[in-house]
Each structure stands twice: as C-alpha cells, then as structure tokens.
Motif scaffolding. Structure first.
Motif, PDB file in Angstrom:
ATOM      1  N   LYS A 113       0.716  -1.869  -0.246  1.00  0.00           N
ATOM      2  CA  LYS A 113      -0.224   0.600   0.274  1.00  0.00           C
ATOM      3  C   LYS A 113       1.071   1.543  -0.034  1.00  0.00           C
ATOM      4  O   LYS A 113       1.977   1.164   0.609  1.00  0.00           O
ATOM      5  CB  LYS A 113      -1.152   0.487   1.404  1.00  0.00           C
ATOM      6  N   MET A 114       0.338   2.392  -0.637  1.00  0.00           N
ATOM      7  CA  MET A 114       1.103   3.474  -0.781  1.00  0.00           C
ATOM      8  C   MET A 114       1.155   4.308   0.106  1.00  0.00           C
ATOM      9  O   MET A 114       0.224   3.954   0.918  1.00  0.00           O
ATOM     10  CB  MET A 114       0.514   4.863  -2.187  1.00  0.00           C
ATOM     11  N   GLY A 115       1.924   4.721   0.408  1.00  0.00           N
ATOM     12  CA  GLY A 115       2.657   5.339   1.955  1.00  0.00           C
ATOM     13  C   GLY A 115       2.367   4.698   3.478  1.00  0.00           C
ATOM     14  O   GLY A 115       2.766   4.609   4.166  1.00  0.00           O
ATOM     15  N   GLU A 116       1.850   3.316   3.213  1.00  0.00           N
ATOM     16  CA  GLU A 116       2.470   2.507   4.519  1.00  0.00           C
ATOM     17  C   GLU A 116       2.990   1.251   4.154  1.00  0.00           C
ATOM     18  O   GLU A 116       4.220   1.386   5.325  1.00  0.00           O
ATOM     19  CB  GLU A 116       0.512   2.044   5.212  1.00  0.00           C
ATOM     20  N   ASN A 223       4.927  12.194   4.299  1.00  0.00           N
ATOM     21  CA  ASN A 223       4.894  13.619   4.248  1.00  0.00           C
ATOM     22  C   ASN A 223       5.349  14.091   3.381  1.00  0.00           C
ATOM     23  O   ASN A 223       5.320  14.761   2.562  1.00  0.00           O
ATOM     24  CB  ASN A 223       5.299  14.139   5.858  1.00  0.00           C
ATOM     25  N   SER A 224       6.869  13.323   2.642  1.00  0.00           N
ATOM     26  CA  SER A 224       7.867  14.400   1.949  1.00  0.00           C
ATOM     27  C   SER A 224       7.527  13.978   0.487  1.00  0.00           C
ATOM     28  O   SER A 224       7.730  14.256  -0.113  1.00  0.00           O
ATOM     29  CB  SER A 224       8.661  14.792   2.518  1.00  0.00           C
ATOM     30  N   PHE A 225       6.990  12.168   0.520  1.00  0.00           N
ATOM     31  CA  PHE A 225       7.359  12.136  -0.735  1.00  0.00           C
ATOM     32  C   PHE A 225       5.626  11.634  -1.935  1.00  0.00           C
ATOM     33  O   PHE A 225       5.801  10.331  -2.387  1.00  0.00           O
ATOM     34  CB  PHE A 225       8.173  10.735  -0.934  1.00  0.00           C
ATOM     35  N   THR A 226       5.126  11.813  -1.068  1.00  0.00           N
ATOM     36  CA  THR A 226       3.566  11.970  -1.372  1.00  0.00           C
ATOM     37  C   THR A 226       3.176  12.935  -2.030  1.00  0.00           C
ATOM     38  O   THR A 226       3.691  14.037  -1.671  1.00  0.00           O
ATOM     39  CB  THR A 226       2.458  11.301  -0.552  1.00  0.00           C
TER      40      THR A 226
END
Length: 549
Positions: A113-116, A223-226
C-alpha cells in the motif's frame, strides 16, 4: 525532505557545550540595534498573509520576488543578471493522479500500500510510467566510492532491474572505521542513491527506510514523498533517471531479503568486504499516472561590485520560498508564512546588504546577494544556479548561506552545519573568539545536515560553503530556556502555519548571526586568498580541479 528538522534537533544538543570565558563576557550586548530592526521589518513583510505563503508558481511568488528586488534596488545594488534582478528557473510539477499500489511476485508475493509500505514517484516527464515485472536486486548501500575502495555495483548488470539499497553509508555505526564513521558522507544521502542507480542504468530504485540511519521516521517519508513535486526541467525530460524512485519500509525489506536467504542484520551483511549484490528472487510492478505542469520560477540576484577584484565574488544566499496555502491548523490558519523558515534568512541578507552599502568605500571583491527559489521542493533554485552560474564558480570565493535563524535572542554559541568541511570554520572561530562565543558542529553528524540546505549545491560544484546558525545558550535567559524555545519551534511551528510573524519576535539573535556573517563576508572580500576544503572533504577535489581549468 525536512531540511531543517535535523538541524534544530542537533542544535538542542549544543546547549551542553559551555564556554571557557567569564559569565560577564558572555552577557555583553553585541547586537547592532539597527540590524535587528531591519531584519524584523523585512520579516513582517515577507511573512505577511498577503504573500500567501511564498510558494513558487503562485501570486505569492510574484509579490515576494517583487519585494526583494525592490529592496535591492532601493539600496542601490545593481541587478545581478545582465541588467535583471531575476534568474529564470524553469521547473515542472509532476503529480500522481491516483495513489498506486505496488505488486511483488516471485519468492515474495504481496500487494503493498502506498504510504504504508512504500512510496514511489518518477522524475520522467511522462503522463504515465509502468514498471512491469522488474527483477529486484539487493545492491547493499548502492555506493560507488573509489576513494574508499567501495563499489556495490561491481560486476552487476542492472538493466531492466530494480535495485534495493540501504540509506546512509557503510560507516554509520560500523564496528570498524569505514568512510567517515558516523559522519554521513554524500554517499549516504537518498539523493545520491537515486543518482547512482540512474548512472548504473537501473529501471527502478527503492531505498530501505530505517529510522536511526535515516535520522527521521517513516512519517517523514509519507509526508515528503507523496503528492506533487517540483523538479528542474531537463532537455531529455528526465529520461536519464530511473523509471521509478522510491522507498520501502524496513519490514518489507526484511521479507524480501529473507526470500533470498538473508536473515542476518542487513547493514552488517552489506558491510562485508566480500559483499556482492544479491538477486532477491522476486519482481516488482508499479504504475504511476502523472499530471504535468510547466512554469518558470525565479531566483533574485543583486551585486555590489568590488573596486579592485570585481571579477571575484563573495556570495550570500537564502531561500525565499515556503509552502503557500495548505491544510488548516487547529486555529483555522491555512497560510504557511515561514517567518523563521526562511523569511529570517532573506531578511538577514537584505540587512547585510545595507551594511555593505553603508561602508566608507566598496570592498575589493564583489558581493553577490542571491535569494533562491524552491528550497522546500528539493533545493531547486540553488541547484539551478550551481549548474547555470551567473558568475564563474572558480571565481566565487565562498557561499555564505542563511536559513532559519532562531527568534529567542542572542546566544553565546553558534553552530556550523557540517563543521570540519572547509576553512570557513576557522574564520568563524577567529571572529567569535574575542566575544567568548563557542562554535560547535553537528550533534548528530549521521543525519547528513550539510547536504540539506542551499549551501550544499555550492559545495557540490566545489565552492566552499558555510551554513551558520545561532545556538541554544541564551545570553539573557540561559541554556535551558534556549533548549525549550528550540523544542517549541520544532514541535509546534516548523513547517506549520504557526511559523508566523509577531511583534514580540526577538530578532536580536538573528542580527547577531547576520552581523557575524557580515564580518566574515567583509574579511573574505578584502583579502587576497581563497578559502579551501579540508583534507578528507568529498568536495576538495572538485574545487581543485575547477581552479586549474
């Protein structure tokens, strides 16, 4: 990525350093009240809501650069770029239209999952990028460093493959001395990992996140790469970069390595002298859809020409940008004013420019004042200047960078990010000694703070660069107070709408630091030699080569 966070954390540790000078000398007032007042006045304008958070590509940029250039003109400084105060910085905004998922197949099968579990993006200026069934290879630290006799890519063909690499460099927490030990080299920065993977021809690169060697938690990655990101445009539309650049969680990496029989500590495994890249018996697939927006931002540049060596330059830099309008805080404020970060730096170089103009006569060398764009987007404005310099780099004596000065008054200590890199440290120590001030370096050298602000892009092209800050030991209220104020800023205001201007803001410490930077610039402008890089600095060879070209 959180360029100031590590620095503020490090400064909190500086409070343990105590000067050997008398208490009476520590409490001697040193600040120029006019300098403090000028800085405060500029911050009040630059951090006003009317500038809409100073984000590039917005009306806020137009207002910000108009103010800075008008102040340069008012001071009588000449335009720095062939009759213009502006240097165009062409950029592209690349943003994912939908949050992707990442598929692992083979020995390890999973839907991440993206972000997770991961983050992924592309610099390629394309509406869609598809990485399909790309074999995964563990390439250790992803480092090629001939001077340390280190090559993680030796004998490895990564064409069509995705490399999994570790953050930081082999020296971090190593039982034996490797690289610079716990002091991060540029080989440890995530930006380098992406660059080297591209040079090797990899299709994708995924950095393993680990909190201690990264010096920040997974939430910083989230926070920084999405979301959308700005990049400098390139003629090849970034086709020289990997298709996909990203991070994976440590838990995901452990599963992948276990699938290849690696169950021991991954850092220790990659540190072995006989390490060879390991196929992970799994493949990765991920699709990215992008929205592309092209526009031009601007650096703002002015010059005070020297009277004897006008073709040699002392350069002051500070970034003018912040985050614009974003998510409202608990008080409903949605404008990210960036009073400390970095209206303070721009205000400081404007105030320093005024002091140079008030001199009886010009300095021997020219003084350049550069307010750069898009630092918060990845040091883009300074990177553009470094690759498109207005003034010859080999004739640029030094870059004196000012970024995020503390607003709680004068201190008896100063911090140099990356202390030990170049001769500018020695200048600062000599200038502070008569006042009994302490000069300290990174409390957390493994965080790579020297590579996280605009001075780095000057260092990267060989120009000796200094990033100087006031410390934590408050002259008026003591070190415990200074530590408390630094923590309060870091916890409650850093990159938040609450980093705003107030009439109660104490700019004396800012003026103290700006005054020191003025003295340093004046000394550099009136002497004959050039400061150099210290032995062991990765930038020494770059400078020496440029001086002979």
């Amino acid at each position: 990525m959180n360029t100031k966070l590590a620095r503020f954390i490090a400064i909190c540790g500086f409070a343990a350093v105590i000067t050997s000078c008398s208490h009476e000398k520590e409490n001697t007032a040193t600040t120029d009240p006019e300098l403090a007042a000028d800085i405060k006045q500029h911050i009040a304008v630059l951090a006003n809501d009317s500038l809409l958070g100073r984000k590039p590509f917005t009306v806020g940029e137009d207002k910000t650069i108009a103010y800075i250039s008008s102040q340069f003109k008012k001071l009588g400084l000449e335009p720095g770029n062939n009759g213009s105060y502006y240097q165009d910085v062409p950029m592209v905004e690349i943003g994912p239209a939908a949050a992707p998922t990442l598929q692992l197949t083979g020995k390890v099968q999973a839907s991440l999952k993206m972000g997770e579990d991961f983050v992924a993006a592309t610099r390629r200026e394309m509406p869609a990028v598809d990485l399909t069934n790309s074999p995964l290879v563990f390439a250790g630290y992803g480092v090629v460093a001939p001077e340390y006799n280190w090559n993680d890519y030796k004998g490895l063909d990564v064409k069509g493959k995705t490399v999994v690499v570790l953050v930081n460099d082999p020296g971090f927490k190593a039982p034996e001395k490797l690289f610079k030990g716990d002091t991060m080299t540029y080989y440890g920065r995530w930006t380098y990992k992406y660059e080297e993977a591209a040079r090797q021809g990899a299709a994708g690169v995924l950095i393993v996140h680990q909190t201690e060697p990264a010096s920040y938690g997974w939430q910083v990655i989230q926070n920084s790469f999405t979301g959308s990101k700005l990049y400098l445009t390139q003629e090849d539309k970034h086709m020289n970069r990997c298709q996909v650049e990203g991070w994976i969680s440590e838990e995901t990496a452990k599963k992948l390595l276990a699938g290849a029989g690696i169950t021991e500590d991954m850092r220790a495994y990659a540190r072995k002298k006989d390490f060879k890249a390991v196929p992970l018996n799994s493949s990765v697939s991920v699709s990215l859809k992008n929205k592309l927006k092209y526009s031009t931002s601007h650096n703002v540049v002015a010059i005070l020409k020297g009277y004897a060596a006008a073709n040699e330059y002392v350069l002051y830099s500070a970034h003018w940008d912040h985050f614009g309008i974003g998510k409202p805080d608990a008080k409903g404020d949605s404008i990210y004013n960036g009073a400390v970060d970095n209206a303070s730096g721009v205000a400081a170089i404007l105030a320093v420019a005024k002091k140079f103009k008030q001199l009886n006569g010009k300095p021997k060398r020219s003084i350049v004042f550069l307010a750069v764009t898009a630092e918060e987007q990845g040091l883009l404005g300074s990177e553009y200047y470094g690759t498109h310099p207005i003034f010859p780099l080999k004739k640029t004596v030094a870059d004196l960078n000012i970024d995020a000065l503390s607003d709680f008054g004068e201190t008896s200590d100063f911090s140099i990010t990356g202390k030990g890199q170049n001769d500018l440290d020695d200048y600062v120590i000599a200038l502070t000694k008569p006042n009994g001030w302490t000069v300290v370096g990174d409390k957390n050298p493994g965080s790579g703070g020297y590579y996280r602000s605009d001075h780095f892009n000057f260092a990267k092209v060989g120009v000796p660069a200094l990033d100087l800050h006031n410390g934590a030991n408050s002259i008026e209220k003591g070190e415990a107070y200074g530590m408390e104020k630094l923590k309060e800023y870091n916890d409650n205001r850093y990159h938040q709408p609450s980093d705003s201007y107030s009439d109660t803001m104490n700019t004396q410490g800012m003026a103290q630091t700006a005054g020191l930077m003025f003295q340093l610039g004046l000394q550099l402008a009136n002497e004959g030699g050039f400061p150099g890089w210290k032995a062991g600095s990765e930038f020494k060879a770059i400078r020496e080569k440029s001086l002979w070209e």
